[in-house]
Design a protein around this motif. Structure first.
Motif, PDB file in Angstrom:
ATOM      1  N   GLN A 142       0.829  -1.199   0.000  1.00  0.00           N
ATOM      2  CA  GLN A 142       0.000   0.000   0.000  1.00  0.00           C
ATOM      3  C   GLN A 142       0.867   1.254   0.000  1.00  0.00           C
ATOM      4  N   LYS A 143       1.951   1.242   0.781  1.00  0.00           N
ATOM      5  CA  LYS A 143       2.868   2.382   0.806  1.00  0.00           C
ATOM      6  C   LYS A 143       3.556   2.556  -0.545  1.00  0.00           C
ATOM      7  N   HIS A 144       3.918   1.453  -1.187  1.00  0.00           N
ATOM      8  CA  HIS A 144       4.580   1.541  -2.491  1.00  0.00           C
ATOM      9  C   HIS A 144       3.637   2.131  -3.540  1.00  0.00           C
ATOM     10  N   VAL A 145       2.368   1.736  -3.500  1.00  0.00           N
ATOM     11  CA  VAL A 145       1.397   2.291  -4.444  1.00  0.00           C
ATOM     12  C   VAL A 145       1.211   3.780  -4.187  1.00  0.00           C
ATOM     13  N   ALA A 146       1.200   4.193  -2.936  1.00  0.00           N
ATOM     14  CA  ALA A 146       1.089   5.620  -2.626  1.00  0.00           C
ATOM     15  C   ALA A 146       2.238   6.402  -3.252  1.00  0.00           C
ATOM     16  N   GLU A 147       3.448   5.880  -3.115  1.00  0.00           N
ATOM     17  CA  GLU A 147       4.602   6.565  -3.702  1.00  0.00           C
ATOM     18  C   GLU A 147       4.533   6.582  -5.222  1.00  0.00           C
ATOM     19  N   MET A 148       4.063   5.487  -5.819  1.00  0.00           N
ATOM     20  CA  MET A 148       3.932   5.424  -7.272  1.00  0.00           C
ATOM     21  C   MET A 148       2.949   6.483  -7.768  1.00  0.00           C
ATOM     22  N   LEU A 149       1.806   6.614  -7.101  1.00  0.00           N
ATOM     23  CA  LEU A 149       0.815   7.589  -7.530  1.00  0.00           C
ATOM     24  C   LEU A 149       1.329   9.016  -7.352  1.00  0.00           C
ATOM     25  N   LYS A 150       2.025   9.270  -6.253  1.00  0.00           N
ATOM     26  CA  LYS A 150       2.621  10.592  -6.063  1.00  0.00           C
ATOM     27  C   LYS A 150       3.588  10.919  -7.193  1.00  0.00           C
ATOM     28  N   ALA A 151       4.378   9.921  -7.596  1.00  0.00           N
ATOM     29  CA  ALA A 151       5.350  10.135  -8.678  1.00  0.00           C
ATOM     30  C   ALA A 151       4.663  10.421 -10.007  1.00  0.00           C
ATOM     31  N   ARG A 152       3.407   9.982 -10.151  1.00  0.00           N
ATOM     32  CA  ARG A 152       2.651  10.230 -11.385  1.00  0.00           C
ATOM     33  C   ARG A 152       1.883  11.545 -11.309  1.00  0.00           C
ATOM     34  N   GLY A 153       2.050  12.287 -10.226  1.00  0.00           N
ATOM     35  CA  GLY A 153       1.413  13.589 -10.105  1.00  0.00           C
ATOM     36  C   GLY A 153       0.059  13.594  -9.435  1.00  0.00           C
ATOM     37  N   VAL A 154      -0.340  12.469  -8.845  1.00  0.00           N
ATOM     38  CA  VAL A 154      -1.635  12.400  -8.155  1.00  0.00           C
ATOM     39  C   VAL A 154      -1.496  13.005  -6.765  1.00  0.00           C
ATOM     40  N   HIS A 155      -2.504  13.769  -6.349  1.00  0.00           N
ATOM     41  CA  HIS A 155      -2.526  14.271  -4.976  1.00  0.00           C
ATOM     42  C   HIS A 155      -2.912  13.116  -4.068  1.00  0.00           C
ATOM     43  N   VAL A 156      -1.982  12.679  -3.213  1.00  0.00           N
ATOM     44  CA  VAL A 156      -2.197  11.516  -2.360  1.00  0.00           C
ATOM     45  C   VAL A 156      -2.077  11.918  -0.898  1.00  0.00           C
ATOM     46  N   GLU A 157      -3.061  11.529  -0.101  1.00  0.00           N
ATOM     47  CA  GLU A 157      -2.987  11.651   1.344  1.00  0.00           C
ATOM     48  C   GLU A 157      -2.891  10.251   1.927  1.00  0.00           C
TER      49      GLU A 157
END
Length: 315
Positions: free
Chosen positions: A258-273
């Protein structure tokens, strides 16, 4: 004599057996609850025997326009349903606590219906909501609980997948991943550390994936491991995700993924909390009132924050 670890026989742990025709016998399930005064069932696809259980909060004024949360229950794609007691009760409490209309989707289960069947049912549910919204605006058919009581521009999806099509006038304000189910061929550190977990032992999650993924693929398939297997098209779709909340617990073997997916989405420019509570285990909010309250508080704050972050998506 010490009891064997829960990972010793994943079929026994999950209380299932595989039949010769590829179907499952599910030996034990949560009790199924009927709709109440605050909930009702709407057929989604009669051919697939799918439906949506709608939950409305109590004590709402006629002037209130409720946000909408589309909810997909847990169970590793092979177990449970929208009427299963823990999910029914959780949705009822969320509707009250968040003052939100909850649409809980009863999707098809694997292995009788392997992925992407459940994802297709999820898409069908979102498109059903879009059609309801268009009916409300154009004077057509629309369920009475939705027609005058919801704000179709404030919709949230509590799941792993979104719809890549025009949903107007529905607007997806945010995506909520609560203890999302990911996997992979190579185990993560948390999976190894918690391989004999009493809720999600590693052999059981491996069995779940073997029963729900399409035939002939492994756990690095994009449905299970989006980090390793996402191609250019999938990466482009992920970059268009709306604001996303990812919630997890330190005692959940799935937490590292779950943490890895959060980092992946952040790297794609998604606003992630993110909210990762070290004190907790998989699905703890279904059985611990304090964990449930903390989750609802987090979701409520996220829903409010989405008005001040990235613009909503029509997906």
């Amino acid at each position: 004599m010490e009891a064997p670890p829960p990972s010793s026989d994943p079929f026994k742990f999950l209380n299932i057996s595989l039949n010769s025709d590829g179907s499952l016998t599910r030996h034990r399930d949560f009790p199924k609850l009927p709709p109440t005064e605050q909930s009702k069932d709407i057929p989604l696809n009669p051919n697939n025997k799918t439906f949506i259980r709608i939950f409305k909060p109590r004590n709402i004024s006629r002037e209130t326009k409720l946000p909408i949360l589309i909810y997909f229950h847990g169970g590793g794609f092979i177990l449970y349903g929208a009427a299963s007691a823990p999910f029914h009760e959780s949705c009822s409490k969320m509707a009250d606590r968040l003052q939100t209309l909850i649409l809980s989707v009863d999707y098809r289960l694997a292995p009788e219906h392997r992925l992407p069947a459940a994802y297709n049912d999820a898409v069908e549910a979102v498109l059903w909501l879009r059609d309801q919204a268009r009916g409300a605006i154009n004077g057509g058919d629309c369920d009475t609980w939705l027609k005058d009581g919801v704000d179709f521009s404030k919709c949230f999806v509590m799941a792993l997948r979104v719809v890549d099509t025009d949903l107007s006038p529905v607007k997806i304000q945010g995506l909520i991943m609560n203890q999302a189910f990911f996997g992979g061929v190579e185990p993560s550190d948390s999976e190894l550390r918690l391989k004999d977990d009493r809720i999600c032992p590693l052999t059981a999650t491996h069995l779940l994936w073997s029963l729900c993924l399409p035939d002939g693929v492994d756990r690095d398939h994009v449905y299970s491991n989006p980090i390793k297997s996402s191609g250019p098209q999938e990466k482009d779709k992920m970059g268009r995700f709306p604001s996303t909340l990812i919630n997890g617990y330190g005692g959940d073997p799935l937490v590292d993924r779950q943490k890895h997916v959060a980092e992946m989405l952040k790297a794609r420019g998604v606003h992630v909390e993110t909210r990762f509570d070290e004190d907790g285990f998989h699905a703890c909010e279904l059985f611990d009132a304090n964990k449930a309250k903390a989750l609802y508080d987090t979701v409520e704050a996220f829903m409010k924050s989405c008005s001040f972050t990235a613009p909503p998506s029509n997906m």
